[in-house]
Design a protein around this motif. Structure first.
Motif, PDB file in Angstrom:
ATOM      1  N   PHE A  11      -4.320  -6.510  -8.856  1.00  0.00           N
ATOM      2  CA  PHE A  11      -5.466  -5.610  -8.804  1.00  0.00           C
ATOM      3  C   PHE A  11      -5.035  -4.385  -7.997  1.00  0.00           C
ATOM      4  CE2 PHE A  11      -9.172  -4.026  -6.460  1.00  0.00           C
ATOM      5  CZ  PHE A  11      -9.999  -3.710  -7.526  1.00  0.00           C
ATOM      6  N   ASN A  12      -5.180  -3.205  -8.604  1.00  0.00           N
ATOM      7  CA  ASN A  12      -4.756  -1.978  -7.930  1.00  0.00           C
ATOM      8  C   ASN A  12      -5.941  -1.061  -7.686  1.00  0.00           C
ATOM      9  OD1 ASN A  12      -2.340  -3.126  -8.566  1.00  0.00           O
ATOM     10  ND2 ASN A  12      -1.544  -1.379  -9.708  1.00  0.00           N
ATOM     11  N   SER A  13      -5.837  -0.264  -6.631  1.00  0.00           N
ATOM     12  CA  SER A  13      -6.861   0.757  -6.408  1.00  0.00           C
ATOM     13  C   SER A  13      -6.166   2.028  -5.933  1.00  0.00           C
ATOM     14  CB  SER A  13      -7.881   0.282  -5.378  1.00  0.00           C
ATOM     15  OG  SER A  13      -7.249   0.106  -4.137  1.00  0.00           O
ATOM     16  N   GLU A  14      -6.833   3.153  -6.171  1.00  0.00           N
ATOM     17  CA  GLU A  14      -6.211   4.429  -5.829  1.00  0.00           C
ATOM     18  C   GLU A  14      -7.293   5.455  -5.516  1.00  0.00           C
ATOM     19  OE1 GLU A  14      -2.530   6.423  -7.978  1.00  0.00           O
ATOM     20  OE2 GLU A  14      -4.402   6.870  -8.994  1.00  0.00           O
ATOM     21  N   TYR A  15      -7.079   6.222  -4.446  1.00  0.00           N
ATOM     22  CA  TYR A  15      -8.062   7.212  -4.031  1.00  0.00           C
ATOM     23  C   TYR A  15      -7.332   8.451  -3.518  1.00  0.00           C
ATOM     24  CZ  TYR A  15     -12.180   9.131  -1.652  1.00  0.00           C
ATOM     25  OH  TYR A  15     -13.211   9.939  -1.247  1.00  0.00           O
ATOM     26  N   GLY A  32      -3.175   4.219  -2.060  1.00  0.00           N
ATOM     27  CA  GLY A  32      -3.108   3.261  -3.170  1.00  0.00           C
ATOM     28  C   GLY A  32      -2.791   1.878  -2.655  1.00  0.00           C
ATOM     29  N   THR A  33      -3.301   0.870  -3.346  1.00  0.00           N
ATOM     30  CA  THR A  33      -2.987  -0.511  -2.959  1.00  0.00           C
ATOM     31  C   THR A  33      -2.697  -1.355  -4.191  1.00  0.00           C
ATOM     32  OG1 THR A  33      -5.279  -1.237  -3.099  1.00  0.00           O
ATOM     33  CG2 THR A  33      -4.513  -0.496  -0.936  1.00  0.00           C
ATOM     34  N   ARG A  34      -1.953  -2.405  -3.985  1.00  0.00           N
ATOM     35  CA  ARG A  34      -1.716  -3.403  -5.025  1.00  0.00           C
ATOM     36  C   ARG A  34      -1.916  -4.774  -4.388  1.00  0.00           C
ATOM     37  NH1 ARG A  34       3.751  -6.155  -6.399  1.00  0.00           N
ATOM     38  NH2 ARG A  34       3.265  -7.253  -8.311  1.00  0.00           N
ATOM     39  N   LEU A  58     -10.962   8.578  -7.877  1.00  0.00           N
ATOM     40  CA  LEU A  58     -11.014   7.156  -7.504  1.00  0.00           C
ATOM     41  C   LEU A  58     -10.711   6.327  -8.741  1.00  0.00           C
ATOM     42  CD1 LEU A  58     -11.882   4.896  -5.437  1.00  0.00           C
ATOM     43  CD2 LEU A  58     -14.194   5.151  -6.343  1.00  0.00           C
ATOM     44  N   PHE A  91      -9.782   2.095 -10.150  1.00  0.00           N
ATOM     45  CA  PHE A  91      -9.500   0.675  -9.966  1.00  0.00           C
ATOM     46  C   PHE A  91      -8.861   0.169 -11.244  1.00  0.00           C
ATOM     47  CE2 PHE A  91     -13.277   1.504  -7.370  1.00  0.00           C
ATOM     48  CZ  PHE A  91     -12.812   1.080  -6.124  1.00  0.00           C
ATOM     49  N   SER A 134     -11.643   4.825 -14.011  1.00  0.00           N
ATOM     50  CA  SER A 134     -11.394   5.960 -13.134  1.00  0.00           C
ATOM     51  C   SER A 134     -12.441   7.034 -13.380  1.00  0.00           C
ATOM     52  CB  SER A 134      -9.995   6.507 -13.452  1.00  0.00           C
ATOM     53  OG  SER A 134      -9.847   7.808 -12.966  1.00  0.00           O
ATOM     54  N   TYR A 164       0.837  -1.202   0.000  1.00  0.00           N
ATOM     55  CA  TYR A 164       0.000   0.000   0.000  1.00  0.00           C
ATOM     56  C   TYR A 164       0.865   1.242   0.000  1.00  0.00           C
ATOM     57  CZ  TYR A 164       0.810   0.289   5.060  1.00  0.00           C
ATOM     58  OH  TYR A 164       1.399   0.393   6.295  1.00  0.00           O
TER      59      TYR A 164
END
Lengths: 181, 286
Positions: B215-219, B204-206, B235, B237, B253, B177
Motif C-alpha cells: 500500500f503506497n501513499s504520496e503527498y 511518500g510511503t510504502r 495526494l 493512494f 489521486s 518512506y
C-alpha cells in the motif's frame, strides 16, 4: 601439583591438536539451477564458508543468501525479497558429519555427508553424496544434489510457476585449507 | 583452594573451546561486508512521482499509465472512465544507477524526458549509511495550442523544468518512506501573478501488505501556488502488485497527470470532495 600440571598440559595439547585438524574455506562455490521449458535460472555464490574437523569428521557450511549472483539484477532482487526473504533469513547453514571419514585417503573418495540443512528458517535432515580428496594441506569436496522448494516453505506464485522449477539442482565445490586461529 | 579454582576455570575455558560449535567458528570467520539495501520501493514510481529506484543495467521498460476522469462525475460519464489521460513511456537503464526516460502524455499533448541518477545507497553492515539519495531532472514540452493565435508560443516558451532530490529510507522489510524536495521552473505562465518558480516538498510511503502487494501513499505540498487556477496539493493512494517481470499499480489521486511539472503544480482536484481520478501504471520490462 605434578598431576595438575599434567592435566593442564593435556588440555592445552588437546586444544592445539584440535585446532590444527580443522580445515576451512571462505570462498567455497555453490551454484544452483532451476530449469524448466520456459526458463533457465542460475545463480552463483563464491563466498561460501565451510569447515571440516578432521579429528571427528564433523562438517559445517554457512551461506550468505545475498551473495548469490544472478544474471539479471531483477531476478536477484526477487530472489532475496520474495523467495528466500534474506532480510529475515540472511543465512543458509548446514551442520553434520561425514560418514566413514576415517576411510578418506589421498585418492578421490565418494562419501556421504549426513546432517541438518537450514534454508529460509526451515530445518531438514539430509544426506548429500560428495567426493572428497585429501592431501597434506587440503581437503577438497565437490558434489551436487537436489532440493525441493516446498521442503523449505518457499512458495512459487502461479503466474511464474512455469518459469521456476519446484526442484532445484545445487552443486558445490570447497577447497579447505588448514585453519589457524 | 585457589589453585583448584584456577584449574576449574581453565578447564571450563578449555571445554568451551573444545566444544565450540563449527557453525560458531564460521560466524566468526564470516567477513563483514557492506550490504546495500534493495527494493526500498518496488517500482520506479511511488504513485505519480518518482521513487529513488532506477531501472537495472541495460533494461528497457515500457510503461503505460492511465488516469481516468473524476469519479464524482457520476454515471453519465461512467464515473470518469469516459475521459482519460494516457502516458506512454520508454525508460532505459544505462547502468544500475542511471536511467533515462522519454514519455508522451495525451493531457495537453506533453512530451517529457528525464534523467535519474542514484547518488547514495542505503547500507547496513560495514560502512552503514542510513538513507538513499537519487537525483532527478526532467524537461517537458507542452505542445497543446491552447493559447490565442496572436500570442503564438515559441518552443522555448513551452518548456518546463523539474529538479528533485529523492531521499528515502527502508525502515524495515515492510515499511519505506521518501522525502522529496522539488523545484519546478516554467518558462511561461498563464498570468503575470503566477510564479515561474515553484517549490514543493513530497512525502511518500510504502507499506507491504503481503510479499507481492504493498500500500503506497504520496503527498506533495507546494509552498507557492499559481494564482490563475485553484491549485491544490497533490495526494494519492494506491496498491502495488508485483507479478514476476512487472509491477502493476492501482491509483486513486486528485491529479489527472503523471508528470512532475503537472501533478505537483497544476492539480485542482479536492480529494476529499470526491475529485478523485482512478488510474493505473503498468510496466513491462524487456
Amino acid at each position: 601439583m605434578k598431576i595438575i600440571h599434567t592435566i593442564l598440559m593435556c588440555f592445552l595439547f588437546v586444544n592445539v591438536s584440535n585446532s590444527q585438524e580443522r580445515f576451512l574455506t571462505k570462498n567455497g562455490a555453490i551454484t544452483f539451477f532451476s530449469s524448466t521449458i520456459m526458463a533457465d535460472i542460475k545463480a552463483d555464490n563464491n563466498q561460501v564458508l565451510s569447515i571440516i574437523d578432521a579429528s571427528n569428521g564433523k562438517m559445517a557450511i554457512s551461506i550468505l543468501m545475498k551473495s548469490f549472483m544472478f544474471k539479471k539484477a531483477l531476478m536477484q532482487e526477487h530472489f532475496n525479497e520474495n523467495y528466500v526473504e534474506s532480510d529475515l533469513f540472511p543465512k543458509a547453514t548446514f551442520k553434520g558429519e561425514i560418514l566413514n571419514f576415517e576411510t578418506l585417503k589421498d585418492l578421490e573418495t565418494k562419501l556421504e555427508v549426513r546432517g541438518l540443512i537450514m534454508i529460509h528458517g526451515k530445518r531438514k535432515e539430509i544426506i548429500i553424496p560428495a567426493s572428497f580428496t585429501r592431501s597434506e594441506n587440503t581437503i577438497f569436496v565437490k558434489g551436487e544434489f537436489n532440493l525441493l522448494l516446498s521442503d523449505y516453505n518457499i512458495k512459487i506464485p502461479n503466474v511464474v510457476a512455469k518459469k521456476i522449477s519446484k526442484e532445484i539442482k545445487v552443486s558445490f565445490e570447497f577447497n579447505h585449507k588448514p585453519y589457524k586461529k | 583452594m585457589k589453585k583448584i579454582i584456577l584449574i576449574i576455570f581453565i578447564i571450563s575455558i578449555n571445554s568451551q573451546f573444545f566444544g565450540q560449535d563449527l557453525l560458531d567458528i564460521l560466524d566468526n570467520e564470516t567477513p563483514k561486508t557492506e550490504n546495500i539495501v534493495t527494493a526500498t520501493f518496488k517500482g520506479t514510481r511511488i504513485l505519480n512521482g518518482h521513487s529513488i529506484e532506477n531501472r537495472k543495467d541495460k533494461e528497457l521498460e515500457f510503461i503505460i499509465s492511465h488516469r481516468f476522469g473524476r469519479v464524482n462525475l457520476g454515471f453519465d460519464e461512467l464515473f470518469g472512465l469516459d475521459q482519460s489521460n494516457i502516458r506512454f513511456a520508454l525508460e532505459y537503464g544505462f547502468n544500475d544507477n542511471l536511467t533515462i526516460g522519454l514519455g508522451r502524455s495525451s493531457f495537453e499533448k506533453t512530451y517529457d524526458s528525464f534523467l535519474k541518477y542514484s547518488l547514495l545507497k542505503q547500507k547496513n553492515g560495514e560502512n552503514s549509511f542510513p538513507f538513499a539519495v537519487s537525483l532527478f531532472g526532467s524537461v517537458a514540452v507542452k505542445t497543446l495550442k491552447d493559447y490565442d493565435p496572436s500570442d503564438k508560443r515559441t518552443f522555448a516558451e513551452s518548456l518546463f523544468y523539474v529538479g528533485q532530490v529523492l531521499i528515502a529510507r527502508k525502515v524495515s522489510p515492510s515499511f519505506s518512506y521518501q522525502i522529496t524536495p522539488t523545484y519546478v521552473h516554467r518558462n511561461s505562465v498563464r498570468i503575470n501573478a503566477d510564479p515561474h518558480d515553484i517549490f514543493a516538498l513530497g512525502f511518500g510511503t510504502r507499506m507491504k501488505l503481503s510479499k507481492r502487494v504493498s500500500f503506497n501513499s504520496e503527498y506533495y505540498v507546494t509552498f507557492n501556488e499559481s494564482k490563475s487556477i485553484d491549485a491544490r496539493n497533490s495526494l494519492a493512494f494506491g496498491i502495488d502488485i508485483e507479478t514476476g517481470g512487472h509491477v502493476f499499480q492501482l491509483i486513486l489521486s486528485n491529479a489527472i497527470t503523471m508528470i512532475e511539472k503537472s501533478f505537483i503544480t497544476e492539480s485542482t482536484g479536492n480529494f476529499f470532495g470526491g475529485d478523485i481520478h482512478f488510474g493505473f501504471n503498468i510496466s513491462r520490462t524487456f
